[in-house]
Design an enzyme around this catalytic site. Structure first.
Site, PDB file in Angstrom:
ATOM      1  N   TYR A 237       9.816 -11.876  -2.095  1.00  0.00           N
ATOM      2  CA  TYR A 237       8.526 -11.674  -1.435  1.00  0.00           C
ATOM      3  C   TYR A 237       8.164 -12.882  -0.572  1.00  0.00           C
ATOM      4  O   TYR A 237       7.570 -12.736   0.506  1.00  0.00           O
ATOM      5  CB  TYR A 237       7.428 -11.428  -2.470  1.00  0.00           C
ATOM      6  CG  TYR A 237       7.485 -10.064  -3.101  1.00  0.00           C
ATOM      7  CD1 TYR A 237       6.706  -9.011  -2.616  1.00  0.00           C
ATOM      8  CD2 TYR A 237       8.316  -9.801  -4.184  1.00  0.00           C
ATOM      9  CE1 TYR A 237       6.756  -7.752  -3.184  1.00  0.00           C
ATOM     10  CE2 TYR A 237       8.380  -8.545  -4.756  1.00  0.00           C
ATOM     11  CZ  TYR A 237       7.598  -7.524  -4.263  1.00  0.00           C
ATOM     12  OH  TYR A 237       7.663  -6.272  -4.816  1.00  0.00           O
TER      13      TYR A 237
ATOM     14  N   CYS B 244       7.574  -0.039  -7.914  1.00  0.00           N
ATOM     15  CA  CYS B 244       7.206  -1.436  -8.144  1.00  0.00           C
ATOM     16  C   CYS B 244       8.158  -2.115  -9.127  1.00  0.00           C
ATOM     17  O   CYS B 244       8.336  -1.631 -10.246  1.00  0.00           O
ATOM     18  CB  CYS B 244       5.768  -1.481  -8.677  1.00  0.00           C
ATOM     19  SG  CYS B 244       5.240  -3.110  -9.246  1.00  0.00           S
TER      20      CYS B 244
ATOM     21  N   THR C 136      -3.435  -3.804  -9.632  1.00  0.00           N
ATOM     22  CA  THR C 136      -1.989  -3.711  -9.635  1.00  0.00           C
ATOM     23  C   THR C 136      -1.473  -2.810 -10.753  1.00  0.00           C
ATOM     24  O   THR C 136      -2.190  -2.453 -11.678  1.00  0.00           O
ATOM     25  CB  THR C 136      -1.389  -5.113  -9.813  1.00  0.00           C
ATOM     26  OG1 THR C 136      -1.893  -5.696 -11.032  1.00  0.00           O
ATOM     27  CG2 THR C 136      -1.755  -6.024  -8.648  1.00  0.00           C
TER      28      THR C 136
ATOM     29  N   TRP D 177      -3.464   2.041  -5.885  1.00  0.00           N
ATOM     30  CA  TRP D 177      -2.447   3.042  -6.153  1.00  0.00           C
ATOM     31  C   TRP D 177      -3.134   4.354  -6.543  1.00  0.00           C
ATOM     32  O   TRP D 177      -4.196   4.344  -7.163  1.00  0.00           O
ATOM     33  CB  TRP D 177      -1.554   2.603  -7.305  1.00  0.00           C
ATOM     34  CG  TRP D 177      -0.773   1.344  -7.057  1.00  0.00           C
ATOM     35  CD1 TRP D 177      -1.202   0.059  -7.245  1.00  0.00           C
ATOM     36  CD2 TRP D 177       0.573   1.263  -6.581  1.00  0.00           C
ATOM     37  NE1 TRP D 177      -0.203  -0.819  -6.926  1.00  0.00           N
ATOM     38  CE2 TRP D 177       0.903  -0.110  -6.514  1.00  0.00           C
ATOM     39  CE3 TRP D 177       1.523   2.212  -6.227  1.00  0.00           C
ATOM     40  CZ2 TRP D 177       2.156  -0.564  -6.096  1.00  0.00           C
ATOM     41  CZ3 TRP D 177       2.777   1.768  -5.807  1.00  0.00           C
ATOM     42  CH2 TRP D 177       3.085   0.393  -5.740  1.00  0.00           C
TER      43      TRP D 177
END
Length: 345
Positions: free
Chosen positions: A181, A50, A117, A83
């Site tokens: 993105y 990330c 996140t 995650w």
């Protein structure tokens, strides 16, 4: 609908929209949010895949906060839930005792329905997430954790330059960090083309800015360089093809390519980058873009170690400070995931 592992969605016009509703609780020297800076109390949870988490890894390294703030590393892929700690024995984080970072979110906010996140900082005694506000996390590591910086740590957010750093960060975020993105997840041709032109217009602006100065703001590495680097280092491996950011490769933009190599070869930057995790994340998770999940073998990484020539512009990478020592053995990126481990055939 929000993807809880990324905090993103497409709006009705087809434009990619990032969920910016982060947990804004801060860990501060005076503890005014209820979380005082305490060495050993918190765990920084990241994924090397990330770019937003990569920022925190770099800043923690540069400042020498390894002993004060432990590091939990998630695997490179995730599902829509969260995650996971699949790199650890038994798939469980050895400090937090959880399989998914969502468990720390739910421990504090049962039924949490926004983006789960990384990076995220977790309060170890309670097992509760404190914050996932990635932009503030790195600034606070620089300003609120000063008592635990290593001797010789650089000032990544010097007070006289903060207004300029903030201004650069704002446009780099909108057009580059998030811009790739916006290209990759655009739902219409118009949305894609608008994002594409905005991205490359800003990259041209950055090239012009960096043609005559080694770093983005001032003559030392700052927070602004960290934020741009984590996008540039992923550009050819992922964004150029996977996200259709294909006017040029990074290697075809001479100023930015030299700038990125300069930072990559600086201790604390390239030694945090795991190209295997980066490619596996984007190509295997984004099945709406890459349905087969096939991960490209390239690009050749050897170029990252070639001379960059940027030292002729002057500048002092760490200011009055010193480079960080090598990464701890348990935090070292496997050589085969880096240019050092790639031997041309």
């Amino acid at each position: 609908m929000v993807d809880t592992a990324t905090g993103s969605y497409a709006n009705p016009a087809g434009a990619y929209t990032r969920d910016s509703n982060y947990i804004t609780t801060r860990i501060t020297a005076d503890g005014h949010d209820g979380y005082p800076v305490e060495p050993g109390r918190y765990r920084l949870v990241v994924s090397r895949a990330c770019p937003w988490a990569n920022r925190a890894i770099i800043v923690r390294r540069l400042l020498g906060l390894e002993e004060a703030l432990s590091l939990g590393v998630c695997g490179p892929t995730h599902d829509k839930r969260s995650w996971t700690f699949d790199l650890d024995p038994g798939g469980v984080d050895p400090v937090l005792g959880i399989e998914r970072i969502q468990d720390a979110y739910f421990a504090r906010f049962p039924g949490y329905d926004r983006g789960i996140t990384v990076p995220a900082i977790v309060d170890v005694p309670t097992g509760q997430v404190v914050t996932n506000d990635y932009a503030q996390i790195t600034l606070d590591l620089s300003t609120e954790w000063r008592a635990y910086h290593r001797p010789g740590a650089p000032d990544l957010y010097p007070e006289p330059l903060r207004a300029e750093i903030d201004a650069v960060n704002e446009v780099v975020y909108a057009d580059v960090n998030n811009g790739v993105y916006r290209c990759g997840f655009a739902g219409t041709q118009q949305a894609y083309e608008e994002a594409y032109h905005r991205l490359f217009d800003r990259l041209d602006w950055l090239s012009a800015r960096l043609a005559g100065q080694r770093y983005l703001v001032g003559d030392t590495i700052t927070e602004a360089d960290v934020r741009l680097f984590t996008t540039l280092v992923r550009f050819d491996a992922v964004y150029h093809g996977h996200f259709k950011c294909n006017r040029q490769k990074l290697t075809e933009m001479p100023v930015l390519w030299a700038y990125a190599r300069d930072l990559f070869q600086t201790p604390g930057f390239g030694d945090t980058v795991d190209f295997d995790h980066i490619k596996r994340h984007y190509y295997q998770v984004h099945r709406d873009i890459n349905p087969t999940g096939v991960v490209p073998v390239g690009p050749d990484l050897a170029g990252w170690l070639t001379p960059h020539g940027r030292e002729t512009l002057g500048g002092r990478p760490f200011g009055d400070g010193t480079p960080p020592p090598p990464p701890r053995p348990d935090e070292t990126v496997p050589a085969e995931h880096t240019p050092l481990g790639r031997v041309p055939r």
